[in-house]
Scaffold this active site. Structure first.
Site, mmCIF file in Angstrom:
data_model
loop_
_atom_site.group_PDB
_atom_site.id
_atom_site.type_symbol
_atom_site.label_atom_id
_atom_site.label_comp_id
_atom_site.label_asym_id
_atom_site.label_seq_id
_atom_site.Cartn_x
_atom_site.Cartn_y
_atom_site.Cartn_z
ATOM 1 N N HIS A 1 51.844 11.563 -21.662
ATOM 2 C CA HIS A 1 51.424 12.105 -20.365
ATOM 3 C C HIS A 1 50.193 11.364 -19.847
ATOM 4 C CE1 HIS A 1 48.763 15.601 -22.134
ATOM 5 N NE2 HIS A 1 48.098 14.486 -22.053
ATOM 6 N N ASP B 1 42.951 16.304 -12.863
ATOM 7 C CA ASP B 1 43.635 17.579 -13.076
ATOM 8 C C ASP B 1 42.657 18.712 -13.367
ATOM 9 O OD1 ASP B 1 42.887 16.645 -15.594
ATOM 10 O OD2 ASP B 1 44.929 16.233 -16.237
ATOM 11 N N GLU C 1 53.694 15.597 -17.507
ATOM 12 C CA GLU C 1 54.393 15.690 -18.786
ATOM 13 C C GLU C 1 55.744 14.959 -18.715
ATOM 14 O OE1 GLU C 1 52.652 16.720 -21.083
ATOM 15 O OE2 GLU C 1 51.743 18.681 -20.803
ATOM 16 N N ASN D 1 52.356 12.471 -26.060
ATOM 17 C CA ASN D 1 53.715 12.445 -25.511
ATOM 18 C C ASN D 1 53.835 11.524 -24.292
ATOM 19 O OD1 ASN D 1 52.401 13.876 -23.544
ATOM 20 N ND2 ASN D 1 53.628 15.743 -23.706
HETATM 21 P P1 PGA Z 1 42.263 12.973 -25.245
HETATM 22 O O1 PGA Z 1 43.402 13.347 -24.221
HETATM 23 O O2 PGA Z 1 41.365 12.026 -24.553
HETATM 24 O O3 PGA Z 1 41.570 14.291 -25.533
HETATM 25 O O4 PGA Z 1 42.944 12.383 -26.442
HETATM 26 C C1 PGA Z 1 44.047 12.317 -23.513
HETATM 27 C C2 PGA Z 1 45.137 12.942 -22.710
HETATM 28 O O5 PGA Z 1 45.754 13.914 -23.194
HETATM 29 O O6 PGA Z 1 45.390 12.460 -21.609
#
Ligand code: PGA
Length: 241
Positions: A138, A67, A143, A136
């Site tokens: 994702h 992304d 999302e 959450n």
């Molecule tokens: P993080 O993010 O590695 O910064 O915890 C993971 C994500 O949101 O996919």
């Protein structure tokens, strides 16, 4: 699903590094799916270390990131282009043409999404997709509520995601409101998935991912249907799982 329980973040990163290098060594022209965020930073450090020790080369490797934010130029310090240059690409022998991210500052974002899908297809798909998981559920920037049939698309970021990522920006208002992300179907077509999770703030997300019902309300749950998932998680993240 293979679940590998490790002591801590360092061990997660080391195990992930071995897993990635084994995958690279199995292919003539490996294709890796890459992730950003805090979780894979340790893995990238380990890969750089192994490259310096001449244990791995990325000359034949193609990469596709999950992304990118919409509206940030590629050289913006908060863009994922910048992150990847800083944390990995500048330090290894991957060729610039083979290191792909969606272009979040493209004039025509819908066309950019289609182009990104086409590039992945032209590379014969992703051999190993590295993933983190959001609080959450994702994966990428897919999302809750995303369609399991989604391909690369533009998303509105959830408020909780913007808040979680605000730590990288001067203020919450500076966090972009949209991103381009590979879709769930794009991710599910990867031949193998490597999911990395560390820290007790992720315990609930991991439990829902492993044992929860498969639902678009918790996007990571779709991975229960993928035939080749390896979860490397530390004790804090695994909790009671
Ligand atoms: P993080 O993010 O590695 O910064 O915890 C993971 C994500 O949101 O996919």
């Amino acid at each position: 699903m293979d679940i590998i329980k490790v002591k801590d973040y360092q061990e997660m990163s080391e195990k992930a590094c071995s897993h990635v290098i084994n995958n690279i060594h199995r292919q003539d022209a490996p294709v890796l799916g890459l992730a950003t965020g805090s979780t894979p930073e340790g893995l990238y450090k380990q890969l750089i270390e192994k490259y310096r020790q001449k244990k791995v080369s990325f000359e034949q490797t193609t990469t596709f990131n999950l992304d990118e934010y919409v509206g940030l130029e590629n050289d913006d310090r908060n863009s994922y282009h910048y992150y990847m240059q800083e944390k990995l690409f500048n330090h290894i022998d991957i060729s610039a043409e083979k290191a792909n991210l969606p272009n979040g500052s493209a004039a025509d974002l819908e066309q950019e999404c289609r182009n990104y899908e086409a590039q992945i297809q032209q590379a014969n798909g992703i051999d190993l997709q590295i993933l983190g998981i959001g609080l959450n559920g994702h994966i990428g920037f897919n999302e809750p509520g995303v369609s399991f049939a989604s391909r690369t698309h533009v998303v509105d970021l959830a408020a909780s995601t913007r808040e979680a990522n605000a730590r990288f920006f001067p203020s919450l208002e500076d966090v972009p409101t949209q991103a381009i992300t590979m879709g769930i179907e794009t991710i599910m077509e990867s031949k193998a998935i490597l999911l990395l999770v560390s820290g007790k703030q992720k315990t609930e997300a991991v439990a829902r991912f492993v044992n929860g019902e498969i639902s678009e309300g918790f996007p990571a749950s779709v991975l229960q249907q993928h035939p080749q998932v390896t979860l490397i998680a530390d004790e804090a993240a695994l909790g009671e799982v």
